[in-house]
Design an enzyme around this catalytic site. Structure first.
Site, PDB file in Angstrom:
ATOM      1  N   ARG A 292      -0.447  -2.103  -6.845  1.00  0.00           N
ATOM      2  CA  ARG A 292      -0.737  -3.189  -5.896  1.00  0.00           C
ATOM      3  C   ARG A 292      -1.604  -4.242  -6.575  1.00  0.00           C
ATOM      4  O   ARG A 292      -1.335  -5.451  -6.456  1.00  0.00           O
ATOM      5  CB  ARG A 292      -1.437  -2.610  -4.664  1.00  0.00           C
TER       6      ARG A 292
ATOM      7  N   LYS B  86      -2.059  -2.676   7.879  1.00  0.00           N
ATOM      8  CA  LYS B  86      -3.240  -2.309   8.650  1.00  0.00           C
ATOM      9  C   LYS B  86      -3.266  -3.060   9.972  1.00  0.00           C
ATOM     10  O   LYS B  86      -2.872  -4.225  10.038  1.00  0.00           O
ATOM     11  CB  LYS B  86      -4.512  -2.626   7.857  1.00  0.00           C
TER      12      LYS B  86
ATOM     13  N   TYR C  51      -9.227 -10.720  -7.339  1.00  0.00           N
ATOM     14  CA  TYR C  51      -8.358 -10.618  -8.504  1.00  0.00           C
ATOM     15  C   TYR C  51      -8.569 -11.767  -9.484  1.00  0.00           C
ATOM     16  O   TYR C  51      -8.300 -11.632 -10.674  1.00  0.00           O
ATOM     17  CB  TYR C  51      -6.889 -10.573  -8.054  1.00  0.00           C
TER      18      TYR C  51
ATOM     19  N   HIS D  79      -2.414   2.684  -6.299  1.00  0.00           N
ATOM     20  CA  HIS D  79      -2.995   1.420  -5.842  1.00  0.00           C
ATOM     21  C   HIS D  79      -3.108   0.407  -6.984  1.00  0.00           C
ATOM     22  O   HIS D  79      -3.183  -0.801  -6.742  1.00  0.00           O
ATOM     23  CB  HIS D  79      -4.370   1.658  -5.216  1.00  0.00           C
TER      24      HIS D  79
ATOM     25  N   ARG E 267       0.860  -1.175   0.000  1.00  0.00           N
ATOM     26  CA  ARG E 267       0.000   0.000   0.000  1.00  0.00           C
ATOM     27  C   ARG E 267       0.900   1.230   0.000  1.00  0.00           C
ATOM     28  O   ARG E 267       2.034   1.187   0.490  1.00  0.00           O
ATOM     29  CB  ARG E 267      -0.908   0.003   1.228  1.00  0.00           C
TER      30      ARG E 267
ATOM     31  N   HIS F  30      -3.650  -9.039   3.226  1.00  0.00           N
ATOM     32  CA  HIS F  30      -5.108  -9.015   3.309  1.00  0.00           C
ATOM     33  C   HIS F  30      -5.566  -9.742   4.574  1.00  0.00           C
ATOM     34  O   HIS F  30      -4.990 -10.761   4.957  1.00  0.00           O
ATOM     35  CB  HIS F  30      -5.732  -9.707   2.093  1.00  0.00           C
TER      36      HIS F  30
END
Length: 336
Positions: A262, A189, A294, A259, A164, A285
Site C-alpha cells: 500500500r 474504513k 509519503y 501494508h 488495505r 484516507h
C-alpha cells in the site's frame, strides 16, 4: 458500589463496541480488536489498582489519575513505545467519549481524562518498495499452478490499488468491472466505498482466478477453499520477497509486510506526479495529512523538487567549487 453501577459499566462497554464502534462508526474488525485489547489491559490494571475483582469495577473507578498511571504502566512496565502508549490512550479516550454521551452526570470526571494529551513520539518513515523492487517481487511468482495464479493476482491487486489487506480479502467478482473502464469497488474504513482503476495486467490476472471461485464467494482463498487471512497474505508475500532479495540487496534489510505494498502504491503515484488530494481519495484516507506522510518519506522526490526549484528560479543547482587555500596561505598559517 451498587449492583446497578457495575452493571452500567458492563452495559456501556457493550454498547460502545456493538452500537458505536461497529454500527455507528463502522470500524473494521482490526480496529475493534485493537480497542478491545487496549480496554482489556486498562480494566485489568484498574482492578489491580482498586484492589477489587474485575466484575466489581464501576463508573466511579474510571478516573484521570488511574488512566495516567495506566499509560505510565504501558511504557515503564510493559516496555511499549510512546506510539503504542498513544494508541492505548486513543482507545480509552474513545470509550470515555462514549461514556460522556451516555452519562453526563460525570462530565467533569470524564473531561479530565479527555484532556490527557498524546506523548510526542518519533514517527518512523514508511517502508516502501521502489517500482523496480515491487516488480521484482511480483515477477518472482511462478504462475504455472493455481496457487501461483492466485498469488500473482493478489500481489498485482495490492500494488495496483493500494488496498488495505482487509479490503482486498473482501473482494468478490461482483465488485469488479473487467471491461473498460476496468475498475474495482472497495469498501474501506467507516464503510466508505471508493472506486479504483485496474491495470490491464491486473485484470488479466483476476480473470484467470475467477472461474475457480463460486458465485458470491471472496476471490482470494487458500488451498482448502477457505478465505485467505492476513497471516496468509503475509506468508505469500514473504515467500516471493526471498527470491529477488538474493539479487536486490535493499530487500534484505527491510521487513516487507502486506501494508508495504500500500505504501509502495502511494509513493509510486507521487513519483508519477499525481496530485496528493487525488491519492488521498485513491487510498481512502480520511485526511490529506495522512497522505502527506509519503512526501516526507521519499527522498528522491525531495531531490526532484529541489532541482525543479533551482531550475525555475534561474539559479545554478550545481554545488559551488570547493574552496582550497593557496600554498602561500598554508605557509603563513603554519608559521603562526
Amino acid at each position: 458500589m451498587s449492583h446497578s453501577e457495575s452493571e452500567s459499566l458492563l452495559t456501556l462497554t457493550e454498547s460502545f463496541f456493538r452500537n458505536y464502534l461497529q454500527r455507528t462508526r463502522g470500524a473494521s474488525p482490526h480496529t475493534v480488536r485493537a480497542y478491545r485489547d487496549a480496554l482489556k489491559l486498562f480494566f485489568l490494571f484498574l482492578a489491580s489498582q482498586r484492589h477489587k475483582p474485575l466484575s466489581h469495577l464501576d463508573l466511579e473507578d474510571i478516573q484521570c489519575d488511574f488512566v495516567l498511571a495506566f499509560l505510565d504502566h504501558v511504557e515503564s512496565i510493559r516496555g511499549n513505545s510512546p506510539l503504542t502508549r498513544n494508541c492505548r490512550l486513543a482507545a480509552v479516550r474513545s470509550f470515555v467519549q462514549h461514556l460522556l454521551r451516555q452519562d453526563v452526570t460525570r462530565a467533569g470526571q470524564y473531561g479530565r481524562i479527555l484532556a490527557i494529551r498524546n506523548k510526542r513520539a518519533l514517527r518512523r518513515a514508511a517502508t516502501y518498495l521502489e517500482p523496480e523492487e515491487a516488480r521484482a517481487v511480483i515477477s518472482a511468482v511462478d504462475r504455472r499452478s493455481r496457487d501461483g495464479e492466485r498469488d500473482h493476482a493478489l500481489l498485482l491487486f495490492l500494488y495496483n490499488t493500494g488496498a488495505r489487506v482487509s479490503e482486498a480479502l473482501a473482494i468478490r467478482a461482483s465488485d469488479l468491472r473487467l471491461e473498460r473502464p476496468r475498475q474495482v469497488r472497495l469498501l474501506g474504513k467507516g464503510q466508505k466505498e471508493r472506486i479504483c482503476p485496474l491495470w490491464s495486467e491486473t485484470t488479466a490476472a483476476l480473470r484467470r482466478i475467477i472461474p475457480a471461485v463460486k458465485t458470491g464467494e471472496v476471490l482470494f482463498r487458500n488451498n482448502c477453499g477457505v478465505p485467505l487471512t492476513r497471516d496468509g497474505v503475509a506468508y505469500v508475500l514473504n515467500k516471493y520477497v526471498r527470491h529477488p532479495a538474493e539479487h536486490v540487496p535493499a530487500l534484505r534489510k527491510r521487513r516487507i509486510t502486506p501494508h508495504v505494498m500500500r505504501h509502495s502504491c502511494a509513493v509510486a503515484l507521487l513519483q508519477a506526479g499525481i496530485d496528493i488530494s487525488v491519492i488521498r481519495d485513491y487510498l481512502g484516507h480520511a485526511s490529506v495529512a495522512t497522505t502527506s506522510r509519503y512526501i516526507a518519506t521519499n527522498l528522491q522526490m525531495k531531490r526532484q523538487v529541489l532541482e525543479a526549484f533551482w531550475k525555475r528560479s534561474g539559479l545554478d543547482s550545481k554545488a559551488p567549487k570547493r574552496w582550497r587555500p593557496s600554498p602561500k596561505l598554508l605557509t603563513f598559517l603554519e608559521s603562526l
